[in-house]
Write a protein that holds these residues in place. Structure first.
Motif, PDB file in Angstrom:
ATOM      1  N   ARG A 176     -58.723 -58.450 -33.073  1.00  0.00           N
ATOM      2  CA  ARG A 176     -59.836 -58.524 -34.041  1.00  0.00           C
ATOM      3  C   ARG A 176     -59.402 -57.912 -35.378  1.00  0.00           C
ATOM      4  O   ARG A 176     -58.741 -56.867 -35.408  1.00  0.00           O
ATOM      5  CB  ARG A 176     -61.055 -57.775 -33.490  1.00  0.00           C
ATOM      6  CG  ARG A 176     -62.251 -57.857 -34.408  1.00  0.00           C
ATOM      7  CD  ARG A 176     -63.500 -57.293 -33.767  1.00  0.00           C
ATOM      8  NE  ARG A 176     -64.583 -57.335 -34.738  1.00  0.00           N
ATOM      9  CZ  ARG A 176     -65.820 -56.942 -34.486  1.00  0.00           C
ATOM     10  NH1 ARG A 176     -66.142 -56.464 -33.300  1.00  0.00           N
ATOM     11  NH2 ARG A 176     -66.745 -57.012 -35.422  1.00  0.00           N
ATOM     12  N   ALA A 177     -59.799 -58.578 -36.469  1.00  0.00           N
ATOM     13  CA  ALA A 177     -59.354 -58.094 -37.786  1.00  0.00           C
ATOM     14  C   ALA A 177     -60.391 -57.167 -38.414  1.00  0.00           C
ATOM     15  O   ALA A 177     -61.592 -57.410 -38.323  1.00  0.00           O
ATOM     16  CB  ALA A 177     -59.102 -59.281 -38.698  1.00  0.00           C
ATOM     17  N   PHE A 178     -59.910 -56.117 -39.037  1.00  0.00           N
ATOM     18  CA  PHE A 178     -60.762 -55.226 -39.822  1.00  0.00           C
ATOM     19  C   PHE A 178     -61.140 -55.894 -41.131  1.00  0.00           C
ATOM     20  O   PHE A 178     -60.349 -56.639 -41.714  1.00  0.00           O
ATOM     21  CB  PHE A 178     -59.989 -53.956 -40.205  1.00  0.00           C
ATOM     22  CG  PHE A 178     -60.313 -52.785 -39.348  1.00  0.00           C
ATOM     23  CD1 PHE A 178     -61.568 -52.203 -39.408  1.00  0.00           C
ATOM     24  CD2 PHE A 178     -59.366 -52.247 -38.498  1.00  0.00           C
ATOM     25  CE1 PHE A 178     -61.875 -51.104 -38.622  1.00  0.00           C
ATOM     26  CE2 PHE A 178     -59.661 -51.153 -37.712  1.00  0.00           C
ATOM     27  CZ  PHE A 178     -60.918 -50.586 -37.774  1.00  0.00           C
ATOM     28  N   SER A 179     -62.328 -55.589 -41.637  1.00  0.00           N
ATOM     29  CA  SER A 179     -62.613 -55.938 -43.029  1.00  0.00           C
ATOM     30  C   SER A 179     -61.666 -55.070 -43.859  1.00  0.00           C
ATOM     31  O   SER A 179     -61.372 -53.936 -43.482  1.00  0.00           O
ATOM     32  CB  SER A 179     -64.041 -55.563 -43.403  1.00  0.00           C
ATOM     33  OG  SER A 179     -64.923 -55.890 -42.386  1.00  0.00           O
ATOM     34  N   SER A 180     -61.210 -55.617 -44.992  1.00  0.00           N
ATOM     35  CA  SER A 180     -60.194 -54.863 -45.732  1.00  0.00           C
ATOM     36  C   SER A 180     -60.777 -53.570 -46.301  1.00  0.00           C
ATOM     37  O   SER A 180     -61.957 -53.501 -46.648  1.00  0.00           O
ATOM     38  CB  SER A 180     -59.609 -55.713 -46.852  1.00  0.00           C
ATOM     39  OG  SER A 180     -60.631 -56.031 -47.748  1.00  0.00           O
ATOM     40  N   GLY A 181     -59.934 -52.563 -46.340  1.00  0.00           N
ATOM     41  CA  GLY A 181     -60.320 -51.293 -46.945  1.00  0.00           C
ATOM     42  C   GLY A 181     -61.282 -50.463 -46.113  1.00  0.00           C
ATOM     43  O   GLY A 181     -61.984 -49.613 -46.643  1.00  0.00           O
ATOM     44  N   SER A 182     -61.332 -50.712 -44.785  1.00  0.00           N
ATOM     45  CA  SER A 182     -62.257 -49.916 -43.972  1.00  0.00           C
ATOM     46  C   SER A 182     -61.747 -48.501 -43.780  1.00  0.00           C
ATOM     47  O   SER A 182     -60.584 -48.297 -43.425  1.00  0.00           O
ATOM     48  CB  SER A 182     -62.430 -50.564 -42.602  1.00  0.00           C
ATOM     49  OG  SER A 182     -63.165 -49.699 -41.757  1.00  0.00           O
ATOM     50  N   PRO A 183     -62.626 -47.497 -43.939  1.00  0.00           N
ATOM     51  CA  PRO A 183     -62.205 -46.118 -43.664  1.00  0.00           C
ATOM     52  C   PRO A 183     -61.941 -45.890 -42.177  1.00  0.00           C
ATOM     53  O   PRO A 183     -61.363 -44.879 -41.786  1.00  0.00           O
ATOM     54  CB  PRO A 183     -63.387 -45.273 -44.153  1.00  0.00           C
ATOM     55  CG  PRO A 183     -64.552 -46.203 -44.139  1.00  0.00           C
ATOM     56  CD  PRO A 183     -64.011 -47.579 -44.398  1.00  0.00           C
ATOM     57  N   LEU A 184     -62.375 -46.843 -41.336  1.00  0.00           N
ATOM     58  CA  LEU A 184     -62.158 -46.690 -39.893  1.00  0.00           C
ATOM     59  C   LEU A 184     -60.835 -47.293 -39.440  1.00  0.00           C
ATOM     60  O   LEU A 184     -60.455 -47.174 -38.291  1.00  0.00           O
ATOM     61  CB  LEU A 184     -63.293 -47.370 -39.119  1.00  0.00           C
ATOM     62  CG  LEU A 184     -64.699 -46.911 -39.470  1.00  0.00           C
ATOM     63  CD1 LEU A 184     -65.717 -47.648 -38.633  1.00  0.00           C
ATOM     64  CD2 LEU A 184     -64.846 -45.426 -39.260  1.00  0.00           C
ATOM     65  N   ASP A 185     -60.169 -47.985 -40.376  1.00  0.00           N
ATOM     66  CA  ASP A 185     -58.889 -48.619 -40.048  1.00  0.00           C
ATOM     67  C   ASP A 185     -57.787 -47.559 -40.052  1.00  0.00           C
ATOM     68  O   ASP A 185     -57.544 -46.940 -41.079  1.00  0.00           O
ATOM     69  CB  ASP A 185     -58.600 -49.703 -41.100  1.00  0.00           C
ATOM     70  CG  ASP A 185     -57.367 -50.539 -40.765  1.00  0.00           C
ATOM     71  OD1 ASP A 185     -56.635 -50.147 -39.839  1.00  0.00           O
ATOM     72  OD2 ASP A 185     -57.164 -51.551 -41.440  1.00  0.00           O
ATOM     73  N   PRO A 186     -57.145 -47.347 -38.897  1.00  0.00           N
ATOM     74  CA  PRO A 186     -56.120 -46.309 -38.848  1.00  0.00           C
ATOM     75  C   PRO A 186     -54.861 -46.702 -39.617  1.00  0.00           C
ATOM     76  O   PRO A 186     -53.915 -45.937 -39.698  1.00  0.00           O
ATOM     77  CB  PRO A 186     -55.843 -46.163 -37.360  1.00  0.00           C
ATOM     78  CG  PRO A 186     -56.214 -47.486 -36.786  1.00  0.00           C
ATOM     79  CD  PRO A 186     -57.342 -48.014 -37.608  1.00  0.00           C
ATOM     80  N   GLY A 187     -54.834 -47.915 -40.168  1.00  0.00           N
ATOM     81  CA  GLY A 187     -53.704 -48.334 -40.998  1.00  0.00           C
ATOM     82  C   GLY A 187     -52.464 -48.519 -40.182  1.00  0.00           C
ATOM     83  O   GLY A 187     -52.490 -49.150 -39.133  1.00  0.00           O
ATOM     84  N   ASP A 188     -51.352 -47.946 -40.632  1.00  0.00           N
ATOM     85  CA  ASP A 188     -50.085 -48.260 -39.969  1.00  0.00           C
ATOM     86  C   ASP A 188     -49.676 -47.189 -38.962  1.00  0.00           C
ATOM     87  O   ASP A 188     -48.516 -46.990 -38.704  1.00  0.00           O
ATOM     88  CB  ASP A 188     -48.979 -48.508 -41.002  1.00  0.00           C
ATOM     89  CG  ASP A 188     -48.777 -47.309 -41.906  1.00  0.00           C
ATOM     90  OD1 ASP A 188     -47.915 -47.379 -42.776  1.00  0.00           O
ATOM     91  OD2 ASP A 188     -49.495 -46.302 -41.716  1.00  0.00           O
ATOM     92  N   ASN A 189     -50.639 -46.489 -38.377  1.00  0.00           N
ATOM     93  CA  ASN A 189     -50.227 -45.509 -37.366  1.00  0.00           C
ATOM     94  C   ASN A 189     -50.137 -46.119 -35.965  1.00  0.00           C
ATOM     95  O   ASN A 189     -50.172 -45.409 -34.975  1.00  0.00           O
ATOM     96  CB  ASN A 189     -51.082 -44.247 -37.405  1.00  0.00           C
ATOM     97  CG  ASN A 189     -52.480 -44.471 -36.888  1.00  0.00           C
ATOM     98  OD1 ASN A 189     -52.804 -45.573 -36.456  1.00  0.00           O
ATOM     99  ND2 ASN A 189     -53.312 -43.450 -36.927  1.00  0.00           N
ATOM    100  N   ASN A 190     -50.062 -47.444 -35.935  1.00  0.00           N
ATOM    101  CA  ASN A 190     -49.661 -48.146 -34.712  1.00  0.00           C
ATOM    102  C   ASN A 190     -50.645 -48.140 -33.572  1.00  0.00           C
ATOM    103  O   ASN A 190     -50.268 -48.352 -32.432  1.00  0.00           O
ATOM    104  CB  ASN A 190     -48.365 -47.497 -34.187  1.00  0.00           C
ATOM    105  CG  ASN A 190     -47.239 -48.485 -34.277  1.00  0.00           C
ATOM    106  OD1 ASN A 190     -47.468 -49.621 -34.660  1.00  0.00           O
ATOM    107  ND2 ASN A 190     -46.034 -48.057 -33.937  1.00  0.00           N
ATOM    108  N   ILE A 191     -51.918 -47.937 -33.871  1.00  0.00           N
ATOM    109  CA  ILE A 191     -52.877 -47.757 -32.799  1.00  0.00           C
ATOM    110  C   ILE A 191     -53.104 -49.036 -32.003  1.00  0.00           C
ATOM    111  O   ILE A 191     -53.434 -48.980 -30.828  1.00  0.00           O
ATOM    112  CB  ILE A 191     -54.186 -47.192 -33.378  1.00  0.00           C
ATOM    113  CG1 ILE A 191     -54.892 -46.362 -32.326  1.00  0.00           C
ATOM    114  CG2 ILE A 191     -55.109 -48.256 -33.944  1.00  0.00           C
ATOM    115  CD1 ILE A 191     -55.652 -45.219 -32.878  1.00  0.00           C
ATOM    116  N   VAL A 192     -52.897 -50.207 -32.626  1.00  0.00           N
ATOM    117  CA  VAL A 192     -53.140 -51.448 -31.881  1.00  0.00           C
ATOM    118  C   VAL A 192     -51.839 -52.133 -31.476  1.00  0.00           C
ATOM    119  O   VAL A 192     -51.867 -53.207 -30.908  1.00  0.00           O
ATOM    120  CB  VAL A 192     -54.017 -52.446 -32.697  1.00  0.00           C
ATOM    121  CG1 VAL A 192     -55.391 -51.875 -32.921  1.00  0.00           C
ATOM    122  CG2 VAL A 192     -53.377 -52.827 -34.011  1.00  0.00           C
TER     123      VAL A 192
END
Ligand SMILES: [Fe+2]
Ligand SMILES: [Fe+2]
Length: 178
Positions: free
Chosen positions: A161-177
């Motif tokens: 599932r894709a995040f909406s861009s710029g979400s503060p809940l998106d862990p970014g590139d810390n590899n969580i998914v």
């Protein structure tokens, strides 16, 4: 100017949407704790959506010259549960939210607040998706039973599932998914 009863009902709904945010953020943590990181990711995306829903109602009240009231939030979900139990709770919660939106539509029509109708119909339509997606996962988990292989396959799928861009809940590139 927004109708008085409609304003009250929408303020209540801001609370319900923020409680939904809490529900999904809590489920997300519970899944990550169980190393079901795809489910945790899906729930983060959903939590983001709920925050956006709360803000849509918030903006609507402001746009219509009303007054926003932020009520205390109730803790509906408490972290770690089995996947099936969590998704069942999510599905039941979405049915509850659908009922709330229908009720706001009824209230707004009773006081001729037709300017709220497009927003409320958008939400009713959104609820079709919310109920469908959570129910589908409940059914798939029911089919899988206790199969760890199956649950891990579903977890992988939900990681997409894709995040909406710029979400503060998106862990970014810390590899969580990953
Ligand atoms: Fe919502
Ligand atoms: Fe949605």
């Amino acid at each position: 100017m927004i109708g008085e009863k409609t304003e009250k009902a929408i303020n209540d709904q801001i609370k319900h949407e923020l409680e939904s945010f809490y529900v999904y953020l809590s489920m997300s943590a519970g899944f990550h704790e169980q190393n079901l990181n795809g489910m945790g990711h899906w729930m983060r995306c959903q939590a983001h959506e709920e925050l956006a829903h709360a803000m849509k109602f918030y903006e609507h009240i402001l746009d219509r010259g009303g007054s926003v009231t932020l009520f205390d939030l109730k803790q509906i979900h408490t972290g770690r549960q089995s996947p099936l139990q969590s998704w069942k709770t999510a599905y039941e919660h979405e049915k509850f939210i659908t009922g709330k939106i229908k009720n706001i539509l009824k209230i707004s029509r009773e006081e001729n607040d037709y300017a709220s109708e497009p927003l409320l119909l958008w939400f009713l339509n959104e609820q079709i998706e919310e109920e469908k997606s959570t129910d589908e996962i409940v059914r798939q988990l029911t089919m899988l039973g206790d199969s760890p292989n199956g649950i891990l396959m579903l977890d992988r799928k939900l990681a997409l599932r894709a995040f909406s861009s710029g979400s503060p809940l998106d862990p970014g590139d810390n590899n969580i998914v990953a």
